[in-house]
Write an enzyme that holds these catalytic residues in place. Structure first.
Site, PDB file in Angstrom:
ATOM      1  N   GLU A   7     -14.500   2.152  -3.757  1.00 14.24           N
ATOM      2  CA  GLU A   7     -13.192   0.278  -3.582  1.00 14.24           C
ATOM      3  C   GLU A   7     -14.320  -0.775  -4.173  1.00 14.24           C
ATOM      4  OE1 GLU A   7     -10.743  -1.767  -4.670  1.00 14.24           O
ATOM      5  OE2 GLU A   7     -10.422  -0.357  -3.427  1.00 14.24           O
ATOM      6  N   ILE A   8     -14.050  -0.822  -4.799  1.00 17.79           N
ATOM      7  CA  ILE A   8     -14.648  -2.053  -5.975  1.00 17.79           C
ATOM      8  C   ILE A   8     -14.779  -3.131  -5.115  1.00 17.79           C
ATOM      9  CG2 ILE A   8     -13.512  -2.408  -7.675  1.00 17.79           C
ATOM     10  CD1 ILE A   8     -15.766  -2.270  -9.447  1.00 17.79           C
ATOM     11  N   ASP A  51      -5.566   0.903 -11.499  1.00 14.36           N
ATOM     12  CA  ASP A  51      -4.751  -0.706 -12.468  1.00 14.36           C
ATOM     13  C   ASP A  51      -4.754   0.451 -13.283  1.00 14.36           C
ATOM     14  OD1 ASP A  51      -5.080  -2.461 -14.201  1.00 14.36           O
ATOM     15  OD2 ASP A  51      -6.959  -3.244 -13.481  1.00 14.36           O
ATOM     16  N   THR A  88       0.322   4.577   1.198  1.00 14.88           N
ATOM     17  CA  THR A  88      -1.236   3.605   0.668  1.00 14.88           C
ATOM     18  C   THR A  88       0.037   2.227   0.772  1.00 14.88           C
ATOM     19  OG1 THR A  88      -0.570   3.704  -1.694  1.00 14.88           O
ATOM     20  CG2 THR A  88      -2.311   5.587  -0.511  1.00 14.88           C
ATOM     21  N   GLU A  89      -0.550   1.420   0.763  1.00 14.25           N
ATOM     22  CA  GLU A  89      -0.069  -0.066   1.071  1.00 14.25           C
ATOM     23  C   GLU A  89       0.912  -0.082  -0.238  1.00 14.25           C
ATOM     24  OE1 GLU A  89      -2.883   0.351   2.515  1.00 14.25           O
ATOM     25  OE2 GLU A  89      -2.822  -0.229   4.299  1.00 14.25           O
TER      26      GLU A  89
END
Length: 287
Positions: free
Chosen positions: A96-97, A159, A234-235
């Site tokens: 995760e960035i 994204d 997942t959220e």
């Protein structure tokens, strides 16, 4: 900085799950920026003991352990925590960035481990087999994984980069698929899910064109326990569910190289209709 939960006596409770509201961060991050990340020169140089202290260092007589599942852009860790009890002896990592989101997942995993510390290392719900790192997978994932090391890769609700000039920043491109094929073992599986039809069609197009991936049928996936997790755990998936939106799934298997294939490579992304032009790709920056 995110707040830390403190008990009434002033002692930090390591078993208390973090609250997401303290770790909110904008959904978009520029993958071409310098995020001051630390990464190894080669996979064998990386110390995994800080991620899996129950499994590393390897004791004499024990078989060397390797990460097998990679959740690229893992968000708030919903997939990792749902897969962990299903594959308790398989090491999984989320990349995760976003710094606050990575911190949230790290604390979430630490709390789950503390809550279940009486369980055996490889027992379901021990959560000793999952971890997270702050990393730009588009740039540095081959620095962490050997050739053919991974058995599963997940790209869930990435994204979409809606603007045409930003399509080069999408997580699935011809160039990046070559790297994913390098890290995935033959027979390994790549999962994609999105609620954006245009992005789904983009990913399917690029995966269909790649000679080392073949799409799996619904019949092949009906007994795969990962499918339910990627769709609903997942959220982002839960948010789409609440909003009664559509979710598009595409799953591909890594296959052997076919030496008889007369393959002349991919058309370049640069200059194609609907993608980045040469000027932007050479020196453009994200907004």
């Amino acid at each position: 900085m995110a707040e830390i939960e403190v008990a009434a006596d002033g002692v930090v409770d390591p078993s208390k799950l973090p609250q997401k509201r303290y770790f909110r961060q904008r959904a978009h991050a520029n993958p071409f920026s310098d995020h001051q990340l630390e990464y190894p020169v080669r996979p064998e140089d990386y110390d995994w003991s800080k991620h899996y202290p129950a499994h590393f260092p390897t004791q004499p007589g024990q078989q060397q352990r390797f990460v097998e599942f990679a959740d690229i852009g893992c968000g708030y860790g919903g997939l990792l925590t749902s897969l962990s009890p299903l594959f308790p002896s398989t090491l999984m990592v989320g990349m995760e960035i976003r710094i606050k989101v990575e911190e949230y997942v790290h604390r979430r995993i630490e709390a789950l481990r503390e809550q279940n510390k009486e369980k055996a290392i490889d027992e379901a719900h021990s959560y000793q087999n999952i971890s997270v790192m702050r990393m730009n997978a588009m740039k540095f994932s081959p620095n962490f994984f050997h050739k053919g090391q991974l058995s599963k890769m997940f790209f869930l609700f990435p994204d979409p980069h809606f603007k045409k000039r930003k399509h080069k920043a999408r997580i699935v491109t011809s160039t990046l698929l070559a790297e994913y094929a390098y890290m995935l073992r033959v027979g390994g599986i790549l999962y994609t899910v999105t609620d954006v039809r245009d992005l789904h069609e983009w990913m399917v197009k690029h995966l269909d064109e790649h000679p080392l991936f073949v799409r799996m049928s619904e019949d092949e996936l009906k007994d795969d326990p990962c499918v339910a997790c990627v769709m609903v755990e997942t959220e982002e998936g839960k948010k789409v569910e609440r909003n009664q939106g559509d979710k598009f799934l595409a799953v591909y298997r890594r296959i052997e190289v076919d030496p008889s294939m007369d393959w002349k490579g991919f058309k370049p992304i640069i200059g194609q209709e609907g993608e980045a032009d040469g000027k932007e790709a050479a020196g453009g920056s994200e907004e």
